[in-house]
Design an enzyme around this catalytic site. Structure first.
Site, PDB file in Angstrom:
ATOM      1  N   CYS A   1      -1.692  20.813  15.933  1.00 57.58           N
ATOM      2  CA  CYS A   1      -1.707  22.096  16.644  1.00 57.58           C
ATOM      3  C   CYS A   1      -2.637  23.037  15.901  1.00 57.58           C
ATOM      4  CB  CYS A   1      -0.282  22.668  16.699  1.00 57.58           C
ATOM      5  SG  CYS A   1      -0.190  24.254  17.555  1.00 57.58           S
TER       6      CYS A   1
ATOM      7  N   HIS B   1       3.229  20.047  25.210  1.00 57.83           N
ATOM      8  CA  HIS B   1       2.911  20.771  23.971  1.00 57.83           C
ATOM      9  C   HIS B   1       2.468  22.204  24.292  1.00 57.83           C
ATOM     10  CE1 HIS B   1       0.966  20.966  19.813  1.00 57.83           C
ATOM     11  NE2 HIS B   1       0.475  22.021  20.436  1.00 57.83           N
ATOM     12  N   GLU B   2       1.522  22.332  25.232  1.00 57.98           N
ATOM     13  CA  GLU B   2       0.979  23.669  25.532  1.00 57.98           C
ATOM     14  C   GLU B   2       2.034  24.567  26.162  1.00 57.98           C
ATOM     15  OE1 GLU B   2      -1.635  24.391  24.120  1.00 57.98           O
ATOM     16  OE2 GLU B   2      -2.334  22.361  23.763  1.00 57.98           O
TER      17      GLU B   2
ATOM     18  N   HIS C   1       4.459  26.312  23.917  1.00 56.56           N
ATOM     19  CA  HIS C   1       3.969  27.537  23.269  1.00 56.56           C
ATOM     20  C   HIS C   1       4.420  28.775  24.047  1.00 56.56           C
ATOM     21  CE1 HIS C   1       1.392  26.291  19.941  1.00 56.56           C
ATOM     22  NE2 HIS C   1       0.782  25.387  20.696  1.00 56.56           N
TER      23      HIS C   1
HETATM   24 NI    NI Z   1      -0.359  23.868  19.782  1.00 58.35          NI
END
Ligand code: NI
Length: 188
Positions: free
Chosen positions: A102, A144-145, A148
């Site tokens: 990341c 993953h995104e 966030h």
């Molecule tokens: Ni990330």
């Protein structure tokens, strides 16, 4: 367009849920996406979420590079995708471990369990709805995104922190096992 500063793990902007975008077609959203693309390309990432550049908005960008795609039909290379106010839904209970990195956790990688098949939806810059199914790396980068946007970084998804380490050490360990390509699969 500008390359923006990337927030690192521990910064409050990465720890809180982001706000919905009220108008995906607004000029300031287009300008923000242009900065995100430039920042992601400069950092050689596969994706980027707006909170990573200190913008508290539910907006991510990502792509699936050819070398990371697999032969699964919903894990083909994808050009740059802009996803505004995304929703992710798992299509299976099955999860698999894969290495992720990341841009907000520089220098580290970890093996993270992710759903192997998802459906996701959201809006593009034209205000049109996007809906796709994804598996493999494509499913991983989207999960993953979108994490966030809920204030979650990948180490928080890990169940075995012995699989978290410095990139060069993990690469060396995998090379000794003849498994070198896996470290290159890391996401944003
Ligand atoms: Ni990330």
């Amino acid at each position: 367009m500008a390359i923006r500063k990337i927030a690192k793990m521990g910064h409050p902007v990465l720890r809180r849920p982001a706000r919905p975008v009220s108008d995906p077609t607004a000029p300031e959203i287009r300008a923000l996406v242009a900065d995100m693309v430039e920042t992601m390309e400069d950092a050689n990432g596969a994706g980027l979420a707006a909170p990573q550049i200190h913008e508290d908005l539910r907006l991510v960008i990502f792509h699936v590079p050819a070398e990371r795609a697999s032969d699964q039909p919903d894990d083909r290379p994808e050009p740059l995708t802009v996803l505004i106010n995304p929703v992710v839904e798992p299509l299976t209970e099955e999860r698999e471990l894969g290495l992720e990195g990341c841009l907000s956790v520089p220098g580290f990688v970890g093996a993270v369990p992710r759903f192997t098949k998802i459906r996701y939806s959201g809006y593009g810059l034209d205000g049109e709805r996007v809906e796709r199914e994804a598996s493999g790396f494509h499913a991983r980068v989207v999960q993953h995104e979108c994490d966030h946007l809920d204030g979650i970084l990948y180490p928080q998804r890990m169940e075995d922190l012995s699989l978290f380490g410095y990139v060069e050490e993990v690469r060396r360990a995998l090379e000794e096992r003849g498994d070198a390509q896996r470290v290159e699969e890391a996401a944003d």
